[in-house]
Scaffold this active site. Structure first.
Site: not given
Ligand code: NAD
Length: 489
Positions: A159, A257, A291, A469
């Protein structure tokens, strides 16, 4: 459009040992799709175990020199990277906008400047980072060493691609670690440009390695690798739970996060115009794919009708369309995500919600006719315990509802499993301060939203994550505290 192949400039390779590695003939490749057009416009490598072994070997070789540098010297590399990001602002912003679907103006004013700020901030922070000492009278003294952890893994979502990628990499490098980082497989482009920038900045080979590919493949392998001491992850809550389950038995340090379902509380004594602007931005910035987005809007009942009408007027003025043009809202990240968001809207209707505006896919003309656009959507009339108000939708969709008094506002706000961020809009500062203490969120904004100071702790409570963080928190995460006790006697 010709389909890109592995030999074209459009095929994104890994960054290992200071080299950008073109994928070998037998490598698995993934499509890179432009969300605004729905077209494949590039390829990227889906990294193998062999790539991970090579990255670990490069990081191991680089570690003694990097961790041994004076922090001032490490800071100089980070400053150079920050300056090169700024020099390449236009190219990086355009790449981010194409890769992610976000408005170019947003990438230019927020994402890329913040990526530079991340490097600059931690370059400066590491030169001020100090450890403690504890004297035991005349008898002895303790002092704390803060050593880098070694090789660490940084995994980021799609995102805010370069913004969040660098938010992890910069403190990890500043603290003297070598890094293996994995960007999201759906937004790899600016991470690949960062690799070129690191080469230009003269960052020693192997200090930062970037592996592309699927989370379930290379992401999971990174988490499991025995030589990786810590994982800093930002992404969805379900993924965070999987990573925690893999990392915990290996006793890795973890920073998670995760998702949010953030409430926005509007009181009758708010500053009307400022609040409307803030609530609108909180709900729909970046197509609601932050997020921190305020996707549950609660408004004091005495102003509910007027506030809702004024907000709807503002939503109607949002320009949705080709992110490379002057728009407020671009495309959602993927066809699958758009379907998820549209299904959430259907579910909201089934739960009894009334769609006040939006509620459907938007057809955009010209080059974007197949893009993933969803109209900004406001939904009314849903109780707190329904799925629409409990689950993260992560799109341009918010619910709105009145509350009677402060107590009800608090109950509604705290009424989900998430605890990332909230914003409170009121000119009664004693009320704001009281609420700040009672709201179960890692971040409480009063009369503002997403106002960030990089020195502050950043992170969520409950299902929104573990750890913080930002500032010293990040430098503490990426270092190991070791106490040394010297007896004088
Ligand atoms: P996601 O969890 O699908 O993927 C995030 C990252 O993790 C990607 O690089 C993905 O390839 C990797 N990943 C997926 N499965 C994995 C595994 N089993 N082991 C290791 N890595 C793995 O999330 P997304 O769809 O890319 O992002 C959206 C989500 O991120 C939303 O839920 C949003 O709220 C959250 N988000 C949180 C914050 C925060 O600071 N709290 C900030 C931005 C986004």
């Amino acid at each position: 459009m010709a389909t890109p192949d592995r030999h074209s400039d459009h095929c994104i390779g890994n960054f290992i040992g200071g080299e950008i590695v073109q994928p070998p003939a037998d490598a698995q490749l993934l499509d890179n799709i432009e969300p605004a057009t729905g077209q494949v416009y590039g390829k990227l490598v889906d990294s193998s175990d062999g790539d991970l072994q090579a990255a670990v070997a490069a990081a191991e070789a680089a570690l003694p020199h990097w961790r041994g540098l004076d922090p001032e010297e490490r800071a100089r590399y980070l400053e150079r990277i920050a300056a090169l990001i700024e020099d390449n602002l236009d190219a990086l912003a355009e790449a981010e906008s194409r890769d992610n679907g976000k408005p170019l103006a947003l990438a230019r004013s927020v994402d890329i400047p913040r990526a530079a700020a991340n490097f600059r901030f931690f370059a400066r922070a590491i030169t001020q980072f100090a450890s403690e000492s504890h004297a035991m009278g005349e008898r002895a003294i303790n002092y704390t060493l803060r050593a880098p952890l070694g090789i660490v893994g940084c995994i980021s979502p799609w995102n805010l691609p370069l913004y969040l990628f660098t938010w992890k990499i910069a403190p990890a490098l500043a603290a003297g670690n070598c890094v293996i980082a994995k960007p999201s497989e759906v937004t790899p482009k600016t991470a690949s440009m960062l690799a070129e920038i690191c080469q230009k900045a003269g960052l020693p080979a192997g200090v930062l390695n970037i592996l592309h590919g699927r989370g379930s493949g290379i992401g999971s392998a990174l988490v499991a690798h025995p030589k990786i001491a810590a994982i800093s992850f930002t992404g969805g809550t379900a993924t965070g739970a999987r990573i925690a389950a893999e990392a915990a038995p290996r006793f890795k340090k973890l920073s998670l996060e995760l998702g949010g379902k953030n409430p926005t509380l509007v009181f009758a004594d708010c500053d009307w115009e400022k609040t409307l602007d803030g609530v609108l931005r909180a709900a729909f910035a970046n197509q609601g794919q932050i997020c921190l987005c305020g996707s549950r809007i609660y408004v004091e009942s005495s102003i509910y009708k007027d506030f809702k009408a004024a907000l709807l007027q503002r939503v109607a003025k949002l320009r949705v369309g080709d992110p490379l043009t002057q728009v407020d809202q671009g495309a959602l990240i993927s066809a699958a995500h758009m379907e998820k968001v549209l299904n959430a809207i259907t579910q909201a209707k089934e739960e009894g919600g009334q769609i006040l505006c939006g509620g459907e896919r938007l057809q955009v003309e010209g080059r974007c006719r197949n893009g993933y656009f969803v109209a900004p959507t406001l939904i009314e009339g849903l109780p707190i315990d329904c799925r629409t108000n409990q689950q993260e939708i992560f799109g341009p969709v918010a619910t709105i509802q009145p509350f009677a008094d402060e107590e009800e506002a608090l109950q509604l706000a705290n009424g989900t499993g998430y605890g990332l961020a909230t914003s409170v809009w009121s000119q009664n500062l004693s009320r704001c301060h009281r609420l700040a203490g009672q709201l179960d969120f890692g971040i409480v904004w009063i009369n503002c939203w997403m106002q960030r100071d990089l020195r502050t702790p950043f992170g969520g409570m409950k299902n929104s994550g573990v750890g913080r963080e930002g500032g010293w928190e990040a430098l503490r995460f990426f270092t190991e505290a070791k106490n040394v006790c010297i007896d004088y006697a």
